[in-house]
Design an enzyme around this catalytic site. Structure first.
Site, PDB file in Angstrom:
ATOM      1  N   SER A   1      91.450  50.091  44.785  1.00  0.00           N
ATOM      2  CA  SER A   1      92.266  48.875  44.673  1.00  0.00           C
ATOM      3  C   SER A   1      92.409  48.171  46.010  1.00  0.00           C
ATOM      4  CB  SER A   1      93.657  49.211  44.137  1.00  0.00           C
ATOM      5  OG  SER A   1      94.434  48.031  44.117  1.00  0.00           O
TER       6      SER A   1
ATOM      7  N   LYS B   1      94.404  54.689  38.190  1.00  0.00           N
ATOM      8  CA  LYS B   1      94.091  53.295  38.553  1.00  0.00           C
ATOM      9  C   LYS B   1      94.445  52.349  37.400  1.00  0.00           C
ATOM     10  CE  LYS B   1      92.379  49.748  40.842  1.00  0.00           C
ATOM     11  NZ  LYS B   1      92.111  48.674  39.958  1.00  0.00           N
TER      12      LYS B   1
ATOM     13  N   HIS C   1      98.048  51.828  37.559  1.00  0.00           N
ATOM     14  CA  HIS C   1      98.268  50.933  38.714  1.00  0.00           C
ATOM     15  C   HIS C   1      98.101  49.480  38.268  1.00  0.00           C
ATOM     16  CE1 HIS C   1      96.487  48.296  41.774  1.00  0.00           C
ATOM     17  NE2 HIS C   1      97.207  48.940  42.680  1.00  0.00           N
ATOM     18  N   ASN C   2      97.056  49.214  37.514  1.00  0.00           N
ATOM     19  CA  ASN C   2      96.805  47.840  37.073  1.00  0.00           C
ATOM     20  C   ASN C   2      97.870  47.367  36.091  1.00  0.00           C
ATOM     21  OD1 ASN C   2      94.508  48.089  38.640  1.00  0.00           O
ATOM     22  ND2 ASN C   2      93.233  46.974  37.186  1.00  0.00           N
TER      23      ASN C   2
ATOM     24  N   GLU D   1     100.674  46.475  38.099  1.00  0.00           N
ATOM     25  CA  GLU D   1     100.322  45.200  38.771  1.00  0.00           C
ATOM     26  C   GLU D   1     100.623  44.014  37.833  1.00  0.00           C
ATOM     27  OE1 GLU D   1      96.258  45.124  40.541  1.00  0.00           O
ATOM     28  OE2 GLU D   1      95.923  43.370  39.281  1.00  0.00           O
TER      29      GLU D   1
HETATM   30  C1  6PG Z   1      92.899  45.928  42.245  1.00  0.00           C
HETATM   31  C2  6PG Z   1      92.976  44.989  41.085  1.00  0.00           C
HETATM   32  C3  6PG Z   1      91.618  44.699  40.563  1.00  0.00           C
HETATM   33  C4  6PG Z   1      91.603  43.499  39.638  1.00  0.00           C
HETATM   34  C5  6PG Z   1      91.809  43.859  38.208  1.00  0.00           C
HETATM   35  C6  6PG Z   1      92.779  43.059  37.429  1.00  0.00           C
HETATM   36  O1  6PG Z   1      93.578  46.928  42.154  1.00  0.00           O
HETATM   37  O2  6PG Z   1      92.212  45.634  43.218  1.00  0.00           O
HETATM   38  O3  6PG Z   1      93.728  45.541  40.053  1.00  0.00           O
HETATM   39  O4  6PG Z   1      91.150  45.866  39.985  1.00  0.00           O
HETATM   40  O5  6PG Z   1      92.390  42.497  40.099  1.00  0.00           O
HETATM   41  O6  6PG Z   1      90.513  43.744  37.676  1.00  0.00           O
HETATM   42  O7  6PG Z   1      92.183  41.960  36.910  1.00  0.00           O
HETATM   43  P1  6PG Z   1      92.717  41.113  35.670  1.00  0.00           P
HETATM   44  O8  6PG Z   1      93.986  40.456  36.087  1.00  0.00           O
HETATM   45  O9  6PG Z   1      91.626  40.115  35.498  1.00  0.00           O
HETATM   46  O10 6PG Z   1      92.852  41.995  34.479  1.00  0.00           O
END
Ligand code: 6PG
Length: 483
Positions: free
Chosen positions: A139, A193, A196-197, A200
């Site tokens: 990430s 991960k 994590h997303n 995010e």
């Molecule tokens: C990271 C991000 C990266 C990316 C994702 C999310 O940790 O560097 O999470 O993996 O930004 O692909 O993308 P989307 O918002 O398009 O789902």
């Protein structure tokens, strides 16, 4: 094979690391690894890209290879080959091409956003061929890849000792600690991960809800930028708050307006948030904040329908009777408290899956590697790290003494913000979902007693009683309902 080094040095020295897939992330990772003193071999399906990349970086310890055979032969044993191609079928295709060229115990690393069940399948498949597979979440976007990402590697424990020197040297550092640990076997790295997303997504949506309230209350974009910049100096300090301040400051060169005002309000997503929801539903774990964030993106993408509905369905005209400074303080607390709930839910899911899969996850370690390099890096991850280091068996993050105090001191402002949003017709799905989770979790008694009565009424599903030991089930002969 082509190289940028003198022929004598490449003939005598095999590369320490190889990378397949020279898209932006791949290129930046290669430059990062090389900058730490390692010699790196690179291969790309379109060989022009390899030549271009190597030519653009003269004098570096790079070995550009035109064929996969030459690439594999250029690597020291056990080979360490990182694949940076699009998640899904392309990863399997590269693996299939590599297998006949590799030797026992070579290590193949998938550094993309792969679904953890795919990683589990690949791990078993390669193990059956005497090879080792590492599904590593990476990430930090482009800049992180170049300067130091957070890395979440899974796979056999034996791979960690081999990969550690490279991973630790390229990862971001916080207080001297590298933002990488061996997460666990099999798909554990890609699983973490994925969460994590999901987190995010939650963080991003919560920030957008704060922005939406400020906008409805009449703040200018510059005022909002100043608020986020100031928040980035305090408890909410984080990469996402920081870039929000910067994004709000950005002007559109064409019109001179704030660029955000010129951007269409339709959010994209590549799927990791949805994967998180599916997994949470399967594990029966509530991740309502992340859920709300994913669904907010979905609704935002239905722009045409929303434009029609905006003319047909009524709501209140926003009117705020609160001082701007007071509103800022309240929204700060709502955002902070909601963020705590979002991480509570994310960690609950990680804990549940980790136990089920017997991955032996170190929750404090996971929080600590998220403190730097990755998209969700934030000051308050120090507090989460401490919470799990102080109590490895912590059932719910909100019960940690620091977070208890934090929630107790912010909950009043938090509910005022949600109430204000609701009465002004401003959607705050993630603030609201977080608060509902908080209120449900702290409720000694929920209305599920009535729900159990309903289930027993129509389906004889039975219920337990408050005055009888748990585990004893009762059924009532409910009156017959006609019609
Ligand atoms: C990271 C991000 C990266 C990316 C994702 C999310 O940790 O560097 O999470 O993996 O930004 O692909 O993308 P989307 O918002 O398009 O789902």
């Amino acid at each position: 094979m082509k190289d940028t080094m003198s022929s004598t040095s490449t003939e005598s020295k095999k590369s320490d690391f190889g990378l397949i897939g020279l898209a932006v992330m791949g290129q930046n990772l290669v430059l990062n690894v090389e900058s730490r003193g390692f010699q790196v071999s690179v291969f790309n399906r379109t060989t022009d890209k390899t030549d271009e990349f190597v030519a653009k970086n003269p004098g570096k310890k790079l070995v550009g290879c035109d064929t996969l055979e030459a690439f594999v032969q250029s690597l020291a044993l056990p080979r360490k080959i990182q694949i940076m191609v699009k998640a899904g079928a392309p990863v399997d295709q590269v693996i299939e091409q590599l297998i006949p060229l590799l030797d026992k115990d070579d290590i193949v690393i998938d550094g993309g956003n792969s679904l953890y069940t795919d990683t589990e399948r690949r791990d078993a498949y390669l193990a059956g061929k005497g090879l080792r597979f590492v599904g590593a979440g990476v990430s930090g976007g482009e800049e992180g890849a170049r300067k130091g990402p957070a890395i979440m590697p899974g796979g056999p424990a034996s791979t960690w000792e081999v990969m550690k020197p490279i991973f630790e040297s390229i990862a971001a550092k916080v207080d001297g600690e590298p933002c990488v640990i061996h997460i666990g076997p099999g798909g554990a790295g890609h699983y973490v991960k994925m969460i994590h997303n999901g987190i995010e997504y939650g963080d991003m949506q919560l920030i957008c809800e704060a922005y939406s309230l400020f906008k409805a209350a009449g703040f200018t974009t510059d005022e909002m930028a100043a608020i986020f910049n100031e928040w980035n100096e305090g408890d909410l300090q984080s990469y996402l708050i920081q870039i929000t301040g910067k994004a709000l400051e950005q002007k559109d060169p064409e019109t001179g307006n704030a660029l955000v005002d010129m951007i269409l309000d339709k959010a994209g997503q590549k799927g990791t948030g949805q994967w998180t929801l599916i997994n949470a539903a399967e594990q029966a774990i509530v991740i309502s904040t992340i859920n709300a964030a994913v669904e907010a993106r979905v609704l935002s993408s239905q722009k045409k329908q929303r434009v029609v509905a905006s003319k047909l369905l009524q709501g209140p005209k926003p009117a705020f009777s609160i001082e701007k400074k007071a509103l800022v303080d309240k929204v700060h607390d709502a955002l902070y408290a909601s963020k705590v709930v979002s991480y509570t839910q994310g960690f609950d899911l990680i804990k549940t899956m980790g136990e089920k899969k017997q991955w032996g996850l170190d929750l404090g370690g996971i929080a600590s590697i998220w403190r730097g390099g990755c998209i969700i890096r934030a000051r308050f991850l120090n507090r989460i790290t401490d919470a799990y280091r102080n109590d490895k068996a912590l059932t719910n993050l909100m019960l940690d003494p620091f977070f208890q105090d934090l929630l107790n001191s912010t909950q009043q402002n938090w509910r005022e913000v949600v109430a204000m949003a609701v009465s002004n017709g401003i959607p705050v799905p993630a603030f609201g979902a977080s608060l509902a989770y908080y209120d449900s979790y702290r409720a000694e008694r929920l209305p599920a007693n009535l729900l159990q009565a309903q289930r027993d009424f129509f389906g004889a599903h039975t219920y337990e009683r408050v005055d009888k030991p748990e585990g004893q089930f009762f059924h009532t002969a409910w009156p017959e309902v006609i019609g």
